[in-house]
Design a protein around this motif. Sequence first.
Motif, PDB file in Angstrom:
ATOM      1  N   LEU A 179       0.857  -1.192   0.000  1.00  0.00           N
ATOM      2  CA  LEU A 179       0.000   0.000   0.000  1.00  0.00           C
ATOM      3  C   LEU A 179       0.893   1.242   0.000  1.00  0.00           C
ATOM      4  O   LEU A 179       1.901   1.302   0.717  1.00  0.00           O
ATOM      5  CB  LEU A 179      -0.906   0.008   1.231  1.00  0.00           C
ATOM      6  CG  LEU A 179      -1.852  -1.200   1.369  1.00  0.00           C
ATOM      7  CD1 LEU A 179      -2.621  -1.129   2.683  1.00  0.00           C
ATOM      8  CD2 LEU A 179      -2.828  -1.246   0.195  1.00  0.00           C
ATOM      9  N   CYS A 180       0.504   2.235  -0.779  1.00  0.00           N
ATOM     10  CA  CYS A 180       1.338   3.443  -0.918  1.00  0.00           C
ATOM     11  C   CYS A 180       0.490   4.702  -0.821  1.00  0.00           C
ATOM     12  O   CYS A 180      -0.714   4.693  -1.098  1.00  0.00           O
ATOM     13  CB  CYS A 180       2.062   3.451  -2.271  1.00  0.00           C
ATOM     14  SG  CYS A 180       3.180   2.088  -2.521  1.00  0.00           S
ATOM     15  N   GLY A 204       3.546  -4.869   7.436  1.00  0.00           N
ATOM     16  CA  GLY A 204       3.267  -3.812   8.410  1.00  0.00           C
ATOM     17  C   GLY A 204       2.204  -2.847   7.913  1.00  0.00           C
ATOM     18  O   GLY A 204       1.292  -2.462   8.662  1.00  0.00           O
ATOM     19  N   ARG A 205       2.304  -2.441   6.659  1.00  0.00           N
ATOM     20  CA  ARG A 205       1.311  -1.500   6.118  1.00  0.00           C
ATOM     21  C   ARG A 205      -0.067  -2.148   6.037  1.00  0.00           C
ATOM     22  O   ARG A 205      -1.083  -1.491   6.302  1.00  0.00           O
ATOM     23  CB  ARG A 205       1.769  -1.008   4.740  1.00  0.00           C
ATOM     24  CG  ARG A 205       3.017  -0.131   4.796  1.00  0.00           C
ATOM     25  CD  ARG A 205       3.319   0.512   3.461  1.00  0.00           C
ATOM     26  NE  ARG A 205       4.512   1.378   3.556  1.00  0.00           N
ATOM     27  CZ  ARG A 205       4.895   2.220   2.615  1.00  0.00           C
ATOM     28  NH1 ARG A 205       4.196   2.319   1.481  1.00  0.00           N
ATOM     29  NH2 ARG A 205       5.972   2.966   2.774  1.00  0.00           N
ATOM     30  N   ALA A 230       1.348  -3.785  13.691  1.00  0.00           N
ATOM     31  CA  ALA A 230       1.847  -2.922  12.617  1.00  0.00           C
ATOM     32  C   ALA A 230       3.002  -2.052  13.115  1.00  0.00           C
ATOM     33  O   ALA A 230       3.993  -1.847  12.407  1.00  0.00           O
ATOM     34  CB  ALA A 230       0.706  -2.048  12.087  1.00  0.00           C
ATOM     35  N   VAL A 231       2.886  -1.531  14.357  1.00  0.00           N
ATOM     36  CA  VAL A 231       3.946  -0.682  14.902  1.00  0.00           C
ATOM     37  C   VAL A 231       5.254  -1.468  14.993  1.00  0.00           C
ATOM     38  O   VAL A 231       6.335  -0.967  14.612  1.00  0.00           O
ATOM     39  CB  VAL A 231       3.537  -0.145  16.294  1.00  0.00           C
ATOM     40  CG1 VAL A 231       4.727   0.474  17.005  1.00  0.00           C
ATOM     41  CG2 VAL A 231       2.421   0.890  16.152  1.00  0.00           C
ATOM     42  N   GLU A 232       5.187  -2.716  15.459  1.00  0.00           N
ATOM     43  CA  GLU A 232       6.399  -3.512  15.592  1.00  0.00           C
ATOM     44  C   GLU A 232       7.027  -3.804  14.230  1.00  0.00           C
ATOM     45  O   GLU A 232       8.249  -3.698  14.052  1.00  0.00           O
ATOM     46  CB  GLU A 232       6.071  -4.834  16.319  1.00  0.00           C
ATOM     47  CG  GLU A 232       5.619  -4.659  17.755  1.00  0.00           C
ATOM     48  CD  GLU A 232       6.645  -3.935  18.595  1.00  0.00           C
ATOM     49  OE1 GLU A 232       7.858  -4.192  18.417  1.00  0.00           O
ATOM     50  OE2 GLU A 232       6.253  -3.073  19.416  1.00  0.00           O
ATOM     51  N   LEU A 233       6.189  -4.186  13.258  1.00  0.00           N
ATOM     52  CA  LEU A 233       6.711  -4.507  11.930  1.00  0.00           C
ATOM     53  C   LEU A 233       7.318  -3.276  11.252  1.00  0.00           C
ATOM     54  O   LEU A 233       8.418  -3.342  10.694  1.00  0.00           O
ATOM     55  CB  LEU A 233       5.594  -5.094  11.063  1.00  0.00           C
ATOM     56  CG  LEU A 233       5.137  -6.514  11.413  1.00  0.00           C
ATOM     57  CD1 LEU A 233       3.831  -6.849  10.695  1.00  0.00           C
ATOM     58  CD2 LEU A 233       6.221  -7.518  11.026  1.00  0.00           C
ATOM     59  N   LEU A 243       4.665   4.147   9.992  1.00  0.00           N
ATOM     60  CA  LEU A 243       4.777   3.934  11.437  1.00  0.00           C
ATOM     61  C   LEU A 243       4.035   5.033  12.186  1.00  0.00           C
ATOM     62  O   LEU A 243       3.327   4.768  13.172  1.00  0.00           O
ATOM     63  CB  LEU A 243       6.254   3.921  11.842  1.00  0.00           C
ATOM     64  CG  LEU A 243       6.552   3.856  13.346  1.00  0.00           C
ATOM     65  CD1 LEU A 243       5.915   2.632  13.990  1.00  0.00           C
ATOM     66  CD2 LEU A 243       8.063   3.876  13.593  1.00  0.00           C
ATOM     67  N   GLY A 244       4.173   6.268  11.705  1.00  0.00           N
ATOM     68  CA  GLY A 244       3.411   7.368  12.308  1.00  0.00           C
ATOM     69  C   GLY A 244       1.916   7.139  12.193  1.00  0.00           C
ATOM     70  O   GLY A 244       1.155   7.403  13.143  1.00  0.00           O
TER      71      GLY A 244
END
Length: 860
Positions: A179-180, A204-205, A230-233, A243-244
């Motif tokens: 995803l972008c 993660g995304r 997701a935060v960890e990945l 991450l934000g």
Amino acid sequence: KMSVPDYMQCAEDHQTLLVVVQPIGIVPEESFFRIYKRISAVSQVNVRDSQRVLYIRYRHHYPPENNEWGDFQTHRKVVGLITITECSSAKEWPQTFEKFHLQKEMYGSTLYDSRLFVFGLQGEIAEQPRTDVAFYPSYDECETVEKRIEDFIESLFIVLESKRLDRATDKSGDKIPLLCVPFEKKDFVGLDTDSRHYKKRCQGRMRKHVGDLCLQAGMLQDSLVHYHMAVELLRSVNDFLWLGAALEGLCSASVIYHYPGGTGGKVGPRRAQGGSLSTEAGNRHRPGKDGISVLFCALTSNGINADTSAEIGRAKNCLSPEDIIEKYKEAISYYGKYKNAGVIELEACVKAVRVLAIQKRSMEASEFLQNAVYINLRQLSEEEKIQRYSILSELYERIGFHRKSAFFKRIAAMQCAAPSIPEPGWRACYKLLLETLPGYSLSLDPQDFSKGTHRGWAAVQMRLLHELVYASRRMGNPALCVRHLSFLLQTMLDFLSDQEKKDVTQSLESYTAKCPGTMEVITLPDGLKLPPVPFTKLPIVKSVKLLNLPTSLRPHKMKSLLGQNVSTKSPFIYSPIIAHSRGEERNKKIDFQWVQGDVCEVQLMVYNPMPFELRVENMGLLTTGVEFESLPAALSLPAESGLYPVTLVGVPQTTGQITVNGYHTSVFGVFSDCLLDNLPGVKTNGCTVEVIPALPRVQISTSLPRSAHTLQPSSGDEISTNVSVQLYNGETQQLIIKLENIGTEPLEKLEVTAKTVNTKEKLYGDFLSWNLEDTLCQFPLKPGKIATFIVNIKVKLDFSCQENLLQDLSDDGISVSGLPLSSPFRQVVKPRVETKPLNPQESSKVGDFSHVKVREGHRN
């Protein structure tokens, strides 16, 4: 790059589905917003056979470029489209339906479902059953709009749930798409898609994306789990932008749990802590703000009640209130690494501020806001700048930074009249400036400035008042200009320099030449009332004193002068209690009286605080109690003069109690009514006096010349005139006294008495005799008439056994004095005739004899 920030964003909005409502073709604005209001009211819908609730956020305008960020944060994705159109005939229908399809294509990549509401079309086409189109005869006959919207939201839920289940299912062996955000797509061209780093980024995304979908689907606990994963990945591969986003999603879910009342500023239905729905969850509709649904409740995972397992899951995954802010700071720091994420960073700051406002952590909230101020976005339009500064102002107000709030609202006001705007919005500018007044401790009521010390920064307040004057002038409202300039001069006089005083007064005179200042209340279009501004400092009054009438006009209580004088004075009683109230002092009755029809005087001690000569026009008294004719005066006070006495006069027309309440002036074209109750530190000896009925006036002249010597000191309560005659012992002379009624009331009574003043303690005999019968025949003496009264003077002295008498007679001789001639009964109110002077020709000269001197004194 997302270009348009949403300053109304809250953390709760992450759980809403975005639906755009737009018109197609020509739809009256009033009709469109009438239907839009009904649609946006359906902002909370319970999912059938579940305890989950869907929340909808409606917009009637949404930039397509913002929609492209829907994969980054799903609440930014337009998932529903509702169009409203008018169609009057079957011929127009194909074209109308084609427009509907073109509108869908604008958001086609993200839409879950869409609806078309057609008003005005009846007949065969309207009778055909359709899922995506609803026909209504008119805007008044559309009872099923809300039910159609509920069905539409349920269809959105079906699509949402299928996407969530599809992406949440772990399909081993399947390749997870990356995803972008729009600006990243060019950066990933040619990357190795088989690398471990790339796969972790994709995982993660996607986890973050599934967390968003769970949150929208009402599964709070599941979303927390996915956000943590997701935060960890994403942290392991340094994918800072996403991450934000994962951290912000974690914050949003935690805020929804901790603050079921919401952070958007409006109170919604309260839910039980822990996420289970309350018993009131059956309500299908909840009004949103401006058509925006704000999420107000926490939800459990897939219909499971908030039991022990849910609490354990929450304790493990949900952030504490303190951690929420720390994670917001971390997320914003990651957003700040990307210049194209300015809007995301700005909105995250706003969301954090709303949370901190509920936590009452104002200083930390101000740090987030300060960061938001310096976030660089694209070149904003003037309208966008106004919106940005207005929202910043509201947020500062919310955290208790009132002066900072006023500062940004004032900037927003200036943007309304920016030079780059073809048609500056001076009315909007003026309205925003008025809203800044409380933040600068400024009100437009002059009474607030007469109660004590000055509050706020005078220099800023004067600047703001000047801006109000300028905006009023550009609005074409000179009355407002005069009112604001008057307020500036009255309340800020102590802070103006000499040059500023001259400039302000010159401006005021130029405005009042077209529109004089009045004491009327000015009501603005939005209902705000501007009270009048009396010039109590131009000039400044220090004392007010009611004056007794001149001695010749003072009334005296009538009593027989021939009888014994009986004292009517009350006994003296000492009391240590002193009334300190100014109101009691002003209402204190004065011990003298005024007379109906006589000119009465009030003395004011004033001084001019201006560095130039102050011209006060039309200054007069304000009274209550009796009808009073104030005789206005004009005065000119020297620059910065000391205390200067000013006497104001008037004529009471009726009888009774009269109270002097204040005075009126006209200064610089502004008419003012200045009440004594509003003047601090004014000294007065009482302002209430009794007005008695009109009294007659008499003028007395004699045939003898005036004496150069005063017979005896006057007591102050009587008028005396001394005449002189010289006679030998045994000589007789007549004294002719003329009584002229120069008033408007008839003289009804005359009493005459004589007293011999014996200064040498020697008896000299009787000198005066008269007969009143001829005189009394002329009474009552009508106004303008003259009565004659003759007194015979005969010298008869006994020289026997008197040693050194001749020596005594060689001194000042013998003095004879007449007592007052009075007529105290006078009633009728008529114009006062001016006092006539004595005619010197009526007095005759007597030879210069030095043996015996007789002086005759008379009083009127």
